[in-house]
Design a protein around this motif. Structure first.
Motif, PDB file in Angstrom:
ATOM      1  N   ILE A  93      11.840  50.692  34.962  1.00 28.22           N
ATOM      2  CA  ILE A  93      12.018  51.909  34.216  1.00 28.22           C
ATOM      3  C   ILE A  93      12.745  53.045  35.363  1.00 28.22           C
ATOM      4  O   ILE A  93      12.535  52.787  36.419  1.00 28.22           O
ATOM      5  CB  ILE A  93      10.584  52.317  34.114  1.00 28.22           C
ATOM      6  N   GLY A  94      13.373  53.730  34.638  1.00 23.96           N
ATOM      7  CA  GLY A  94      14.299  54.892  35.487  1.00 23.96           C
ATOM      8  C   GLY A  94      15.322  54.580  35.405  1.00 23.96           C
ATOM      9  O   GLY A  94      16.140  53.506  34.908  1.00 23.96           O
ATOM     10  N   THR A  95      16.445  55.726  35.743  1.00 23.51           N
ATOM     11  CA  THR A  95      17.818  55.617  35.812  1.00 23.51           C
ATOM     12  C   THR A  95      18.318  54.476  36.541  1.00 23.51           C
ATOM     13  O   THR A  95      19.249  53.777  36.330  1.00 23.51           O
ATOM     14  CB  THR A  95      18.332  57.156  36.442  1.00 23.51           C
ATOM     15  N   LEU A  96      17.925  54.315  37.682  1.00 25.76           N
ATOM     16  CA  LEU A  96      18.284  53.107  38.714  1.00 25.76           C
ATOM     17  C   LEU A  96      18.401  51.743  38.142  1.00 25.76           C
ATOM     18  O   LEU A  96      19.005  51.035  38.118  1.00 25.76           O
ATOM     19  CB  LEU A  96      17.937  53.334  39.979  1.00 25.76           C
ATOM     20  N   ALA A  97      16.850  51.655  37.569  1.00 25.67           N
ATOM     21  CA  ALA A  97      16.601  50.396  36.839  1.00 25.67           C
ATOM     22  C   ALA A  97      17.524  50.153  35.668  1.00 25.67           C
ATOM     23  O   ALA A  97      18.049  49.044  35.563  1.00 25.67           O
ATOM     24  CB  ALA A  97      15.289  50.190  36.527  1.00 25.67           C
ATOM     25  N   ALA A  98      17.945  51.210  34.842  1.00 30.87           N
ATOM     26  CA  ALA A  98      18.841  50.973  33.862  1.00 30.87           C
ATOM     27  C   ALA A  98      20.324  50.867  34.232  1.00 30.87           C
ATOM     28  O   ALA A  98      21.083  50.120  33.457  1.00 30.87           O
ATOM     29  CB  ALA A  98      18.599  52.447  32.948  1.00 30.87           C
ATOM     30  N   SER A  99      20.587  50.994  35.561  1.00 36.61           N
ATOM     31  CA  SER A  99      22.166  50.775  36.007  1.00 36.61           C
ATOM     32  C   SER A  99      22.067  49.311  36.144  1.00 36.61           C
ATOM     33  O   SER A  99      23.491  48.894  36.176  1.00 36.61           O
ATOM     34  CB  SER A  99      22.176  51.711  37.018  1.00 36.61           C
ATOM     35  N   ILE A 100      21.196  48.575  36.443  1.00 36.66           N
ATOM     36  CA  ILE A 100      21.426  47.160  36.693  1.00 36.66           C
ATOM     37  C   ILE A 100      21.990  46.357  35.669  1.00 36.66           C
ATOM     38  O   ILE A 100      23.226  45.787  35.638  1.00 36.66           O
ATOM     39  CB  ILE A 100      20.271  46.581  37.120  1.00 36.66           C
ATOM     40  N   PRO A 101      21.363  46.392  34.581  1.00 38.05           N
ATOM     41  CA  PRO A 101      22.179  45.646  33.332  1.00 38.05           C
ATOM     42  C   PRO A 101      23.426  46.274  32.952  1.00 38.05           C
ATOM     43  O   PRO A 101      24.573  45.767  32.565  1.00 38.05           O
ATOM     44  CB  PRO A 101      21.245  45.703  32.188  1.00 38.05           C
ATOM     45  N   LEU A 102      23.670  47.593  33.207  1.00 41.24           N
ATOM     46  CA  LEU A 102      24.698  48.330  32.949  1.00 41.24           C
ATOM     47  C   LEU A 102      26.069  47.763  33.766  1.00 41.24           C
ATOM     48  O   LEU A 102      27.088  47.572  33.368  1.00 41.24           O
ATOM     49  CB  LEU A 102      24.707  49.788  32.928  1.00 41.24           C
ATOM     50  N   ALA A 103      25.525  47.480  34.916  1.00 41.42           N
ATOM     51  CA  ALA A 103      26.509  47.120  36.049  1.00 41.42           C
ATOM     52  C   ALA A 103      26.895  45.692  35.949  1.00 41.42           C
ATOM     53  O   ALA A 103      28.209  45.230  36.306  1.00 41.42           O
ATOM     54  CB  ALA A 103      25.780  47.215  37.609  1.00 41.42           C
ATOM     55  N   SER A 162      33.602  52.660  27.539  1.00 36.77           N
ATOM     56  CA  SER A 162      32.534  51.692  27.231  1.00 36.77           C
ATOM     57  C   SER A 162      31.337  51.698  27.786  1.00 36.77           C
ATOM     58  O   SER A 162      30.064  51.937  27.125  1.00 36.77           O
ATOM     59  CB  SER A 162      33.025  50.375  27.308  1.00 36.77           C
ATOM     60  N   PHE A 163      31.139  52.176  29.100  1.00 38.36           N
ATOM     61  CA  PHE A 163      30.074  52.491  29.901  1.00 38.36           C
ATOM     62  C   PHE A 163      29.230  53.534  29.410  1.00 38.36           C
ATOM     63  O   PHE A 163      28.098  53.323  29.251  1.00 38.36           O
ATOM     64  CB  PHE A 163      30.229  52.677  31.336  1.00 38.36           C
ATOM     65  N   ILE A 164      29.831  54.678  29.060  1.00 38.55           N
ATOM     66  CA  ILE A 164      29.440  55.878  28.599  1.00 38.55           C
ATOM     67  C   ILE A 164      28.792  55.552  27.382  1.00 38.55           C
ATOM     68  O   ILE A 164      27.438  55.968  27.059  1.00 38.55           O
ATOM     69  CB  ILE A 164      30.203  56.826  28.361  1.00 38.55           C
ATOM     70  N   SER A 165      29.211  54.863  26.489  1.00 35.97           N
ATOM     71  CA  SER A 165      28.769  54.588  25.137  1.00 35.97           C
ATOM     72  C   SER A 165      27.254  53.728  25.516  1.00 35.97           C
ATOM     73  O   SER A 165      26.645  53.864  24.669  1.00 35.97           O
ATOM     74  CB  SER A 165      29.628  53.509  24.388  1.00 35.97           C
ATOM     75  N   TYR A 166      27.572  52.521  26.326  1.00 33.39           N
ATOM     76  CA  TYR A 166      26.439  51.607  26.651  1.00 33.39           C
ATOM     77  C   TYR A 166      25.213  52.400  27.056  1.00 33.39           C
ATOM     78  O   TYR A 166      24.000  52.164  26.821  1.00 33.39           O
ATOM     79  CB  TYR A 166      26.726  50.776  27.601  1.00 33.39           C
ATOM     80  N   SER A 167      25.533  53.435  27.841  1.00 35.23           N
ATOM     81  CA  SER A 167      24.289  54.303  28.694  1.00 35.23           C
ATOM     82  C   SER A 167      23.524  55.084  27.503  1.00 35.23           C
ATOM     83  O   SER A 167      22.675  55.341  28.016  1.00 35.23           O
ATOM     84  CB  SER A 167      24.868  55.319  29.602  1.00 35.23           C
ATOM     85  N   THR A 168      24.081  55.134  26.428  1.00 30.74           N
ATOM     86  CA  THR A 168      23.235  56.006  25.290  1.00 30.74           C
ATOM     87  C   THR A 168      22.238  55.375  25.051  1.00 30.74           C
ATOM     88  O   THR A 168      21.022  55.958  24.221  1.00 30.74           O
ATOM     89  CB  THR A 168      24.120  56.290  24.108  1.00 30.74           C
ATOM     90  N   VAL A 169      22.021  53.942  24.984  1.00 26.11           N
ATOM     91  CA  VAL A 169      20.914  53.386  24.720  1.00 26.11           C
ATOM     92  C   VAL A 169      19.937  52.905  25.634  1.00 26.11           C
ATOM     93  O   VAL A 169      19.009  52.344  25.485  1.00 26.11           O
ATOM     94  CB  VAL A 169      21.107  52.021  24.199  1.00 26.11           C
ATOM     95  N   MET A 170      20.043  53.740  27.009  1.00 26.58           N
ATOM     96  CA  MET A 170      19.255  53.356  28.042  1.00 26.58           C
ATOM     97  C   MET A 170      17.561  54.099  27.694  1.00 26.58           C
ATOM     98  O   MET A 170      17.034  53.686  28.728  1.00 26.58           O
ATOM     99  CB  MET A 170      19.818  53.736  29.356  1.00 26.58           C
ATOM    100  N   GLY A 171      17.494  54.671  26.948  1.00 25.01           N
ATOM    101  CA  GLY A 171      16.198  55.419  26.730  1.00 25.01           C
ATOM    102  C   GLY A 171      15.138  54.173  26.591  1.00 25.01           C
ATOM    103  O   GLY A 171      14.024  54.601  26.687  1.00 25.01           O
ATOM    104  N   VAL A 172      15.855  53.277  26.011  1.00 25.22           N
ATOM    105  CA  VAL A 172      14.668  52.154  25.815  1.00 25.22           C
ATOM    106  C   VAL A 172      13.894  51.570  27.118  1.00 25.22           C
ATOM    107  O   VAL A 172      13.025  51.221  27.088  1.00 25.22           O
ATOM    108  CB  VAL A 172      15.396  50.646  25.122  1.00 25.22           C
ATOM    109  N   VAL A 173      14.574  51.707  28.057  1.00 28.68           N
ATOM    110  CA  VAL A 173      13.943  51.495  29.397  1.00 28.68           C
ATOM    111  C   VAL A 173      13.817  52.684  30.437  1.00 28.68           C
ATOM    112  O   VAL A 173      13.711  52.572  31.546  1.00 28.68           O
ATOM    113  CB  VAL A 173      14.796  50.476  30.182  1.00 28.68           C
ATOM    114  N   GLY A 174      13.579  53.791  29.734  1.00 30.06           N
ATOM    115  CA  GLY A 174      13.236  54.913  30.304  1.00 30.06           C
ATOM    116  C   GLY A 174      14.582  55.426  31.414  1.00 30.06           C
ATOM    117  O   GLY A 174      14.296  56.372  32.162  1.00 30.06           O
ATOM    118  N   GLY A 175      15.655  55.017  31.080  1.00 29.53           N
ATOM    119  CA  GLY A 175      16.812  55.468  31.809  1.00 29.53           C
ATOM    120  C   GLY A 175      17.124  56.782  31.719  1.00 29.53           C
ATOM    121  O   GLY A 175      18.197  57.390  32.410  1.00 29.53           O
ATOM    122  N   GLY A 176      16.782  57.278  30.591  1.00 31.54           N
ATOM    123  CA  GLY A 176      17.375  58.844  30.120  1.00 31.54           C
ATOM    124  C   GLY A 176      18.738  59.028  30.049  1.00 31.54           C
ATOM    125  O   GLY A 176      19.498  58.142  29.331  1.00 31.54           O
TER     126      GLY A 176
END
Length: 223
Positions: A93-103, A162-176
């Protein structure tokens, strides 16, 4: 328009926090794209048919991995990677955790852009480099990258969007992030004007990135 602006001002602190979370996720993805996506894409090019380090098995494995990651539905990838994310950062959960699949997606996306940009470099450039006695490392660093630099920048620009677009769904894991804010404050609370303001903000952000990327690409293109 006035109501939209009033809502924007009312939630400016939350919007600022959401923008910061988006920048953090996209920044980590960009770092992964440059540090790992660039060499991965270069390896794809170099191990391809007729290239300096032609290797059918190596290319097949790399190409397959990139294709699988790029074709994986992103939301499912985020959920699928939760155990690995928890192992790496200690939480899912959180922004850092959400960054892993995005990376991970960033590496695959930019690797393909890099391969395509290098493939567009004329074969004569490599032959000229060889005739001057350049080593394989020098051919890549001083000839291929230099000739492909405009395409590499454009590829990174498209990847960033594309990364910005993908980041919009990160609320599912509390990425904000901005997308999560638009859903929670705009859609779920039926504040359409606020959601429209956030969408407009995203459009401006994307257009700004595209403009800067295009300008830098034109400046680097010496052909």
């Amino acid at each position: 328009m006035t109501l939209m602006w009033d809502n924007f001002i009312q939630y400016r602190s939350q919007i600022g926090e959401a923008v910061g979370e988006t920048f953090a996720m996209v920044g980590i993805a960009l770092l992964a794209a440059v540090l790992l996506g660039l060499p991965t894409g270069t390896a794809l090019y170099l191990t391809g048919k007729g290239q300096l380090y032609e290797h059918r098995l190596g290319y097949g494995l790399l190409n397959g991995a990139v294709n699988v990651i790029r074709s994986f539905p992103f939301l499912l990838l985020v959920v699928f990677m939760i155990p690995l994310t928890r192992l790496i950062v200690g939480t899912a959960i959180g922004t850092l955790a959400a960054s892993i699949p995005l990376a991970v997606v960033a590496i695959a996306i930019y690797a393909r852009f890099v391969e395509q940009s290098l493939l567009e470099v004329p074969r004569g450039v490599i032959e000229s480099a060889r005739s001057m006695g350049a080593s394989k490392l020098q051919i890549v660093a001083k000839f291929l990258y230099v000739e492909a630099r405009s395409g590499l920048v454009l590829g990174l620009t498209s990847s960033t969007i594309s990364f910005i677009s993908y980041s919009t769904v990160m609320g599912v894991v509390g990425g904000g992030g901005v997308g999560d804010f638009a859903i929670r404050y705009g859609y779920q609370r039926f504040e359409t004007e606020l959601m429209a303001a956030v969408i407009l903000l995203m459009i401006v952000l994307v257009q700004g990135i595209q403009f800067i990327g295009n300008a830098l690409s034109r400046w680097l293109d010496k052909r």
